[in-house]
Write a protein that holds these residues in place. Structure first.
Motif, PDB file in Angstrom:
ATOM      1  N   UNK A 136      15.627  -6.092 -15.832  1.00 34.72           N
ATOM      2  CA  UNK A 136      14.014  -5.385 -15.066  1.00 34.72           C
ATOM      3  C   UNK A 136      15.094  -4.178 -14.962  1.00 34.72           C
ATOM      4  N   UNK A 137      14.640  -2.839 -15.392  1.00 32.94           N
ATOM      5  CA  UNK A 137      14.738  -1.600 -15.323  1.00 32.94           C
ATOM      6  C   UNK A 137      13.722  -0.853 -14.888  1.00 32.94           C
ATOM      7  N   UNK A 138      13.147  -0.357 -13.956  1.00 33.21           N
ATOM      8  CA  UNK A 138      11.692  -0.420 -12.965  1.00 33.21           C
ATOM      9  C   UNK A 138      11.630   1.564 -12.681  1.00 33.21           C
ATOM     10  N   UNK A 139      10.932   2.435 -12.739  1.00 32.75           N
ATOM     11  CA  UNK A 139      11.067   3.451 -12.250  1.00 32.75           C
ATOM     12  C   UNK A 139       9.675   3.932 -11.714  1.00 32.75           C
ATOM     13  N   UNK A 140       9.641   4.096 -10.840  1.00 27.81           N
ATOM     14  CA  UNK A 140       8.298   4.186  -9.620  1.00 27.81           C
ATOM     15  C   UNK A 140       8.146   5.459  -9.035  1.00 27.81           C
ATOM     16  N   UNK A 141       7.391   6.740  -9.797  1.00 28.61           N
ATOM     17  CA  UNK A 141       7.318   8.068  -8.323  1.00 28.61           C
ATOM     18  C   UNK A 141       6.787   7.114  -6.833  1.00 28.61           C
ATOM     19  N   UNK A 142       7.604   8.141  -5.686  1.00 27.49           N
ATOM     20  CA  UNK A 142       7.372   8.817  -4.338  1.00 27.49           C
ATOM     21  C   UNK A 142       6.751   9.601  -4.586  1.00 27.49           C
TER      22      UNK A 142
END
Length: 221
Positions: free
Chosen positions: A125-131
């Motif tokens: 799994x590869x996830x991208x989440x803005x902060x």
């Protein structure tokens, strides 16, 4: 005390002692840094405050996630949390997904929940989440069949021991031979499992690092 004059040698000794006391305090956990203090220290080294904040968020994510887990002392999971200077654009995300598919030779599946994007293929799994400070790219995977392989090896070895004991008590040469063959088989399964896991973890770690570098170049991190 304020009017005393110190020689250059005294100054060097004072600074050395002060540095030693500071490092001792850090090692013992007496000194606690705030994010603002770390950002000021980073700014003096030419590191942008936003990059420091993103790295802190990634560090928190690593602490909350089950990092590189082990089974019988061997690695069965690999993970990375990568701080990015800015969120990936739609075009950037498309390029990253293409890179993931090339790297892992898998089409995978894409999921989007709010601002969070994820590419997955089985346990990978590869996830991208803005902060608030940019974004965090999280990469993780696990070797799902490792516990089953070691369980199989243990079962075969226990069966070999049981058969061997019965054969020895009954002076049954044929059964004793079977027990020895079963023991060799169990040992081979155990050996193969023990050898392949570090190789797998190392390969996945290098792939994750390459993906992380690609994402950093996309975002100028």
């Amino acid at each position: 005390m304020q009017d005393r004059r110190y020689s250059e040698e005294d100054v060097q000794r004072i600074l050395a002692l002060a540095a030693e006391a500071e490092s001792t305090a850090l090692a013992s956990g007496e000194r606690q840094w705030t994010l603002a203090e770390i950002q000021r220290a980073g700014a003096e080294a030419g590191i942008a405050p936003a990059s420091v904040a993103a790295a802190a968020i990634a560090l928190d994510g690593q602490a909350a996630a089950p990092g590189d887990r082990r089974y019988l002392g061997l690695p069965v999971a690999v993970s990375r949390a990568v701080p990015l200077a800015r969120p990936l654009s739609d075009e950037d995300w498309g390029r990253l997904v293409a890179q993931l598919r090339d790297t892992f030779a898998a089409q995978g599946r894409i999921e989007v929940i709010g601002g969070r994007r994820e590419w997955r293929n089985g346990n990978l799994r590869v996830s991208h989440e803005p902060t608030d400070a940019g974004a965090v790219l999280a990469l993780r995977t696990r070797k799902g069949d490792a516990p089953a392989m070691f369980a199989l090896a243990g079962t075969v070895l226990l069966a070999a021991i049981a058969i061997g004991v019965v054969a020895a008590l009954g002076a049954d040469g044929e059964r004793l031979t079977r027990a020895m063959l079963a023991g060799v088989l169990g040992a081979l399964i155990l050996l193969v499992g023990a050898l392949r896991l570090p190789l797998w973890a190392g390969a996945r770690g290098r792939q994750f690092d390459a993906i992380a570098g690609f994402a950093r170049r996309l975002t100028g991190s």
